[in-house]
Write a protein that holds these residues in place. Structure first.
Motif, PDB file in Angstrom:
ATOM      1  N   TRP A   1     -22.036   4.970  -0.938  1.00 27.06           N
ATOM      2  CA  TRP A   1     -22.585   5.206   0.240  1.00 27.06           C
ATOM      3  C   TRP A   1     -23.868   5.438   0.367  1.00 27.06           C
ATOM      4  N   PHE A   2     -24.636   5.225   1.459  1.00 24.67           N
ATOM      5  CA  PHE A   2     -25.846   5.712   1.848  1.00 24.67           C
ATOM      6  C   PHE A   2     -25.640   6.118   3.251  1.00 24.67           C
ATOM      7  N   THR A   3     -26.560   6.983   3.860  1.00 22.23           N
ATOM      8  CA  THR A   3     -26.318   7.302   5.348  1.00 22.23           C
ATOM      9  C   THR A   3     -27.636   6.453   6.157  1.00 22.23           C
ATOM     10  N   TRP A   4     -27.452   6.436   7.362  1.00 23.27           N
ATOM     11  CA  TRP A   4     -28.279   5.593   8.153  1.00 23.27           C
ATOM     12  C   TRP A   4     -28.486   6.332   9.510  1.00 23.27           C
TER      13      TRP A   4
ATOM     14  N   HIS B   1     -14.850   4.496  -1.714  1.00 18.39           N
ATOM     15  CA  HIS B   1     -14.743   4.616  -3.378  1.00 18.39           C
ATOM     16  C   HIS B   1     -13.803   3.249  -3.649  1.00 18.39           C
ATOM     17  N   GLU B   2     -12.702   3.264  -3.088  1.00 20.24           N
ATOM     18  CA  GLU B   2     -11.654   2.048  -3.460  1.00 20.24           C
ATOM     19  C   GLU B   2     -12.197   0.738  -3.070  1.00 20.24           C
ATOM     20  N   TYR B   3     -12.889   0.725  -1.879  1.00 15.46           N
ATOM     21  CA  TYR B   3     -13.860  -0.542  -1.390  1.00 15.46           C
ATOM     22  C   TYR B   3     -14.926  -0.984  -2.690  1.00 15.46           C
ATOM     23  N   GLY B   4     -15.768   0.136  -3.120  1.00 20.08           N
ATOM     24  CA  GLY B   4     -16.695  -0.085  -4.204  1.00 20.08           C
ATOM     25  C   GLY B   4     -16.082  -0.730  -5.326  1.00 20.08           C
ATOM     26  N   VAL B   5     -14.766  -0.120  -5.767  1.00 15.19           N
ATOM     27  CA  VAL B   5     -14.287  -0.642  -7.108  1.00 15.19           C
ATOM     28  C   VAL B   5     -13.837  -1.960  -7.046  1.00 15.19           C
ATOM     29  N   ALA B   6     -13.126  -2.382  -5.662  1.00 13.35           N
ATOM     30  CA  ALA B   6     -12.491  -3.667  -5.401  1.00 13.35           C
ATOM     31  C   ALA B   6     -13.800  -4.715  -5.393  1.00 13.35           C
ATOM     32  N   HIS B   7     -15.126  -4.306  -4.886  1.00 13.15           N
ATOM     33  CA  HIS B   7     -16.243  -5.197  -4.884  1.00 13.15           C
ATOM     34  C   HIS B   7     -17.642  -4.613  -5.399  1.00 13.15           C
ATOM     35  N   PRO B   8     -17.338  -4.469  -6.881  1.00 13.63           N
ATOM     36  CA  PRO B   8     -18.405  -4.057  -7.486  1.00 13.63           C
ATOM     37  C   PRO B   8     -19.850  -4.583  -7.422  1.00 13.63           C
TER      38      PRO B   8
ATOM     39  N   ALA C   1     -21.047  -5.752  -4.473  1.00 16.18           N
ATOM     40  CA  ALA C   1     -21.371  -5.528  -3.198  1.00 16.18           C
ATOM     41  C   ALA C   1     -22.427  -4.209  -3.063  1.00 16.18           C
ATOM     42  N   PRO C   2     -23.201  -4.344  -2.062  1.00 12.27           N
ATOM     43  CA  PRO C   2     -23.988  -2.929  -1.709  1.00 12.27           C
ATOM     44  C   PRO C   2     -23.153  -1.876  -1.410  1.00 12.27           C
ATOM     45  N   ARG C   3     -23.800  -0.604  -1.472  1.00 13.41           N
ATOM     46  CA  ARG C   3     -23.156   0.400  -1.027  1.00 13.41           C
ATOM     47  C   ARG C   3     -22.979   0.351   0.719  1.00 13.41           C
ATOM     48  N   VAL C   4     -21.956   1.249   1.001  1.00 15.38           N
ATOM     49  CA  VAL C   4     -21.566   0.939   2.327  1.00 15.38           C
ATOM     50  C   VAL C   4     -22.549   2.125   3.279  1.00 15.38           C
ATOM     51  N   GLY C   5     -22.932   1.449   4.462  1.00 15.22           N
ATOM     52  CA  GLY C   5     -23.846   2.373   5.229  1.00 15.22           C
ATOM     53  C   GLY C   5     -23.006   3.428   6.072  1.00 15.22           C
ATOM     54  N   VAL C   6     -23.115   4.633   6.163  1.00 19.55           N
ATOM     55  CA  VAL C   6     -22.604   5.572   7.043  1.00 19.55           C
ATOM     56  C   VAL C   6     -23.517   6.297   7.923  1.00 19.55           C
ATOM     57  N   ALA C   7     -23.445   6.076   9.250  1.00 18.69           N
ATOM     58  CA  ALA C   7     -24.137   6.555  10.368  1.00 18.69           C
ATOM     59  C   ALA C   7     -23.752   7.864  11.008  1.00 18.69           C
ATOM     60  N   ASP C   8     -23.577   8.432  12.060  1.00 19.07           N
ATOM     61  CA  ASP C   8     -23.178   9.694  12.687  1.00 19.07           C
ATOM     62  C   ASP C   8     -21.665   9.900  12.550  1.00 19.07           C
ATOM     63  N   LEU C   9     -21.469  11.264  12.235  1.00 21.48           N
ATOM     64  CA  LEU C   9     -20.157  11.953  12.127  1.00 21.48           C
ATOM     65  C   LEU C   9     -20.239  12.884  13.524  1.00 21.48           C
ATOM     66  N   SER C  10     -20.197  14.096  13.116  1.00 23.72           N
ATOM     67  CA  SER C  10     -20.476  15.044  14.321  1.00 23.72           C
ATOM     68  C   SER C  10     -21.488  15.938  14.136  1.00 23.72           C
ATOM     69  N   ARG C  11     -21.841  17.038  14.763  1.00 25.91           N
ATOM     70  CA  ARG C  11     -23.014  17.752  14.876  1.00 25.91           C
ATOM     71  C   ARG C  11     -22.084  19.090  14.025  1.00 25.91           C
ATOM     72  N   PRO C  12     -22.941  19.974  13.382  1.00 28.55           N
ATOM     73  CA  PRO C  12     -22.507  21.134  12.553  1.00 28.55           C
ATOM     74  C   PRO C  12     -21.215  21.730  12.965  1.00 28.55           C
ATOM     75  N   HIS C  13     -21.196  22.205  14.353  1.00 28.99           N
ATOM     76  CA  HIS C  13     -20.150  22.735  15.193  1.00 28.99           C
ATOM     77  C   HIS C  13     -19.603  21.946  16.197  1.00 28.99           C
ATOM     78  N   GLY C  14     -19.652  20.473  15.966  1.00 27.60           N
ATOM     79  CA  GLY C  14     -19.176  19.999  17.033  1.00 27.60           C
ATOM     80  C   GLY C  14     -19.826  19.742  18.396  1.00 27.60           C
TER      81      GLY C  14
ATOM     82  N   ARG D   1      -8.747  -1.514   5.238  1.00 22.46           N
ATOM     83  CA  ARG D   1      -8.796  -0.069   4.231  1.00 22.46           C
ATOM     84  C   ARG D   1      -8.736   1.045   5.038  1.00 22.46           C
ATOM     85  N   PHE D   2      -9.551   1.100   6.156  1.00 22.06           N
ATOM     86  CA  PHE D   2      -9.457   2.252   6.790  1.00 22.06           C
ATOM     87  C   PHE D   2      -7.791   2.256   7.865  1.00 22.06           C
ATOM     88  N   VAL D   3      -7.329   1.090   8.289  1.00 23.04           N
ATOM     89  CA  VAL D   3      -6.174   1.052   8.867  1.00 23.04           C
ATOM     90  C   VAL D   3      -5.029   1.598   7.861  1.00 23.04           C
ATOM     91  N   ARG D   4      -5.124   1.263   6.678  1.00 23.31           N
ATOM     92  CA  ARG D   4      -4.164   1.604   5.632  1.00 23.31           C
ATOM     93  C   ARG D   4      -4.238   3.066   5.208  1.00 23.31           C
TER      94      ARG D   4
END
Length: 211
Positions: free
Chosen positions: A62-65, A94-101, A103-116, A168-171
């Motif tokens: 992954w990379f972050t965006w 990681h499983e996605y990356g193994v299945a699609h070697p 493919a580029p890394r997946v971008g991850v944007a926002d999660l939460s702030r440090p204390h939500g 994969r997220f559903v599973r």
């Protein structure tokens, strides 16, 4: 090598959380994270985060965006979640990356702030009505041209790879996966839902621990 996995107690924890065997459930990137037991307080729309875990700015899968500034990496204060969310995210990617070697890394944007807490428009762009207690993460759709940046238009999205990520997220037990209304992405009706402003990223929400 993306396919090399490690077995450990942390792997067994993830196996229970996302229904994987211990041998499959410990991505090497786990070593990049400072783990601690987190608590999601309240709801994603009105909550906070105790002892959050920070997602590293990048890793082998992954990379972050930053969707507000349209650049990588995302700001450190936008990359916090519960340990359960970060474990689930890294395992799926990681499983996605193994299945699609190839493919580029997946971008991850926002999660939460440090204390939500509030993550509204005052923090840039449209802000978030949720993302308040460490259970939400925005994941960029893979692009057809394999570039590691956001897909600005629906025609740039690789639907095959994006559908595989949704599946994969559903599973892995995601409570919801919100996808763009202009993308032909499908899944269980109550769990995969179309939502405005999600043509450039999917919004994944996991269940709180113990639910």
């Amino acid at each position: 090598m993306r396919g090399l996995l490690k077995g450990s107690l942390a792997g067994a924890f993830v196996a229970a959380a996302v229904a994987l065997s211990p041998a499959e459930a410990y991505p090497p990137a786990f070593d990049q994270v400072h783990w601690r037991s987190s608590v999601a307080v309240g709801s994603p729309n009105d909550g906070s985060l105790i002892r959050g875990v920070q997602l590293p700015s990048q890793g082998p899968d992954w990379f972050t965006w930053n969707l507000v500034r349209a650049r990588s990496p995302n700001a450190p204060w936008r990359r916090w979640g519960t340990d359960r969310l970060v474990r689930t995210l890294l395992t799926v990617l990681h499983e996605y990356g193994v299945a699609h070697p190839a493919a580029p890394r997946v971008g991850v944007a926002d999660l939460s702030r440090p204390h939500g807490g509030d993550f509204g428009p005052e923090f840039g762009g449209l802000g978030h009505g949720s993302h308040q207690n460490g259970l939400d993460v925005d994941v960029l759709y893979p692009r057809r041209d394999h570039r590691e940046l956001v897909a600005y238009y629906p025609y740039q999205v690789d639907l095959h790879l994006s559908q595989d990520l949704v599946n994969r997220f559903v599973r892995a037990g995601a409570k919801y996966v919100f996808v763009g209304p202009h993308l032909r992405l499908t899944g269980p009706r109550r769990r995969v839902q179309r939502l405005i402003y999600h043509d450039e990223h999917m919004h994944v929400r996991i269940q709180a621990a113990g639910r």
